[in-house]
Write an enzyme that holds these catalytic residues in place. Structure first.
Site, PDB file in Angstrom:
ATOM      1  N   GLU A  40       0.955  -1.183  -0.057  1.00  0.00           N
ATOM      2  CA  GLU A  40       0.114   0.015  -0.065  1.00  0.00           C
ATOM      3  C   GLU A  40       0.832   1.295  -0.130  1.00  0.00           C
ATOM      4  O   GLU A  40       2.166   1.219   0.437  1.00  0.00           O
ATOM      5  CB  GLU A  40      -0.939  -0.040   1.288  1.00  0.00           C
ATOM      6  CG  GLU A  40      -1.846   1.073   1.185  1.00  0.00           C
ATOM      7  CD  GLU A  40      -2.720   1.017   2.554  1.00  0.00           C
ATOM      8  OE1 GLU A  40      -3.893   1.576   2.489  1.00  0.00           O
ATOM      9  OE2 GLU A  40      -2.497   0.401   3.541  1.00  0.00           O
ATOM     10  N   LYS A 112     -10.028   0.593  -2.133  1.00  0.00           N
ATOM     11  CA  LYS A 112     -10.256   0.198  -0.849  1.00  0.00           C
ATOM     12  C   LYS A 112     -11.525   0.297  -0.279  1.00  0.00           C
ATOM     13  O   LYS A 112     -11.986   1.618  -0.157  1.00  0.00           O
ATOM     14  CB  LYS A 112      -8.950   0.611  -0.277  1.00  0.00           C
ATOM     15  CG  LYS A 112      -9.049   0.422   1.418  1.00  0.00           C
ATOM     16  CD  LYS A 112      -7.859   1.248   1.668  1.00  0.00           C
ATOM     17  CE  LYS A 112      -7.644   0.770   3.325  1.00  0.00           C
ATOM     18  NZ  LYS A 112      -6.434   1.586   3.981  1.00  0.00           N
ATOM     19  N   CYS A 161      -5.090  -3.925   2.988  1.00  0.00           N
ATOM     20  CA  CYS A 161      -4.742  -3.630   4.510  1.00  0.00           C
ATOM     21  C   CYS A 161      -5.917  -3.581   5.409  1.00  0.00           C
ATOM     22  O   CYS A 161      -6.091  -4.824   5.762  1.00  0.00           O
ATOM     23  CB  CYS A 161      -4.192  -2.162   4.261  1.00  0.00           C
ATOM     24  SG  CYS A 161      -3.464  -1.716   6.126  1.00  0.00           S
TER      25      CYS A 161
END
Length: 275
Positions: A40, A112, A161
């Site tokens: 990321e 995301k 993440c």
């Protein structure tokens, strides 16, 4: 097929980050990797979430996207481009992960979904006052699409993440027939020390998938520290390759035929019930 997780200590210097990413992707290619996952914020990591505004790119144009296209085509492999702040026209940018093929074209992209709006401290579990505050949603637009991409090497599910704390996303990817789930990340040290490995192992075991998790490591602008420990897990949660706290490349062979046989013997996806 062989996959690789790249671990970096990214900075505010986009060009320096891209040079380092190129060096590490090249190392992965020399080890025979066909799929390489970058962390990321691989192209830019500032002191605050607001800093990322300076690195925003328009979709289809920008140095980080050009790097991914040229590197994937030059080395003839699949690259998951961590995340890049990409704006499609709105006020806020998405935290977008690109899957780029050996032809240099974007095969899929994932924005995301779960944004990191939390307070973190070393002793947060004990109820102490948090020292670090993250409000990713202040500068980032949350995604709303689950993405599983068919490729000649495997069916690849895309996450980022903080997503690993939400098993419903991984369950959906397993229903979609995903073989490998990629997790570009920049996990904090306090949460990484206690949650990184068990969360990733749980997601791999629950969904019977390979997991390739590529993280940031070390100290960044403003004193922010990330956990590292990039790793590749098998469908039983076994660690196939793992780094520690320095930049590098973790490589492992992924046996998709074995995965198919395992799912036939242990059909947890078919056994799942809506409650």
């Amino acid at each position: 097929m062989k996959a690789a997780a790249v671990q970096m200590t990214s900075t505010r210097d986009v060009q320096a980050n891209l040079r380092e990413a190129g060096r590490l992707v090249g190392e992965a290619a020399r080890h025979g990797a066909e799929l390489v996952v970058l962390p990321e914020n691989f192209s830019f990591l500032g002191a605050t979430d607001a800093d990322r505004v300076a690195a925003i790119e328009q979709f289809g144009d920008g140095p980080a996207q050009q790097f991914l296209a040229e590197t994937a085509e030059q080395l003839g492999l699949w690259i998951v481009g961590g995340t890049i702040p990409i704006r499609d026209g709105g006020e806020r940018a998405s935290s977008r992960s690109l899957l780029v093929g050996p032809d240099g074209r974007v095969a899929a992209h994932y924005d995301k979904i779960h944004l990191f709006d939390v307070d973190v401290d070393v002793d947060v579990a004990k109820g102490d006052r948090a020292a670090e505050r993250y409000r990713e949603s202040a500068t980032t637009l949350a995604g709303d699409r689950v993405v599983a991409a068919d490729t000649p090497i495997a069916r690849i599910g895309m996450t980022v993440c903080y997503d690993i704390r939400f098993p419903a996303l991984f369950h959906r990817l397993s229903v979609l027939g995903t073989d490998i789930i990629v997790v570009p990340a920049a996990f904090t040290v306090p949460t990484g020390e206690v949650h990184w490995l068990p969360l990733l192992q749980a997601r791999a075991i629950e969904s019977l998938v390979y997991v390739v998790a590529a993280g940031q490591c070390g100290e960044h602008a403003g004193g922010r520290k990330t956990y590292g420990h990039s790793l590749i897990l098998g469908p039983w949660g076994e660690r196939l390759a793992e780094l520690q706290t320095a930049p590098g490349v973790a490589c492992a062979d992924l046996d998709i035929i074995r995965l198919t046989q395992l799912r036939q013997r242990f059909p947890t996806v078919q056994h799942r019930r809506e409650l």
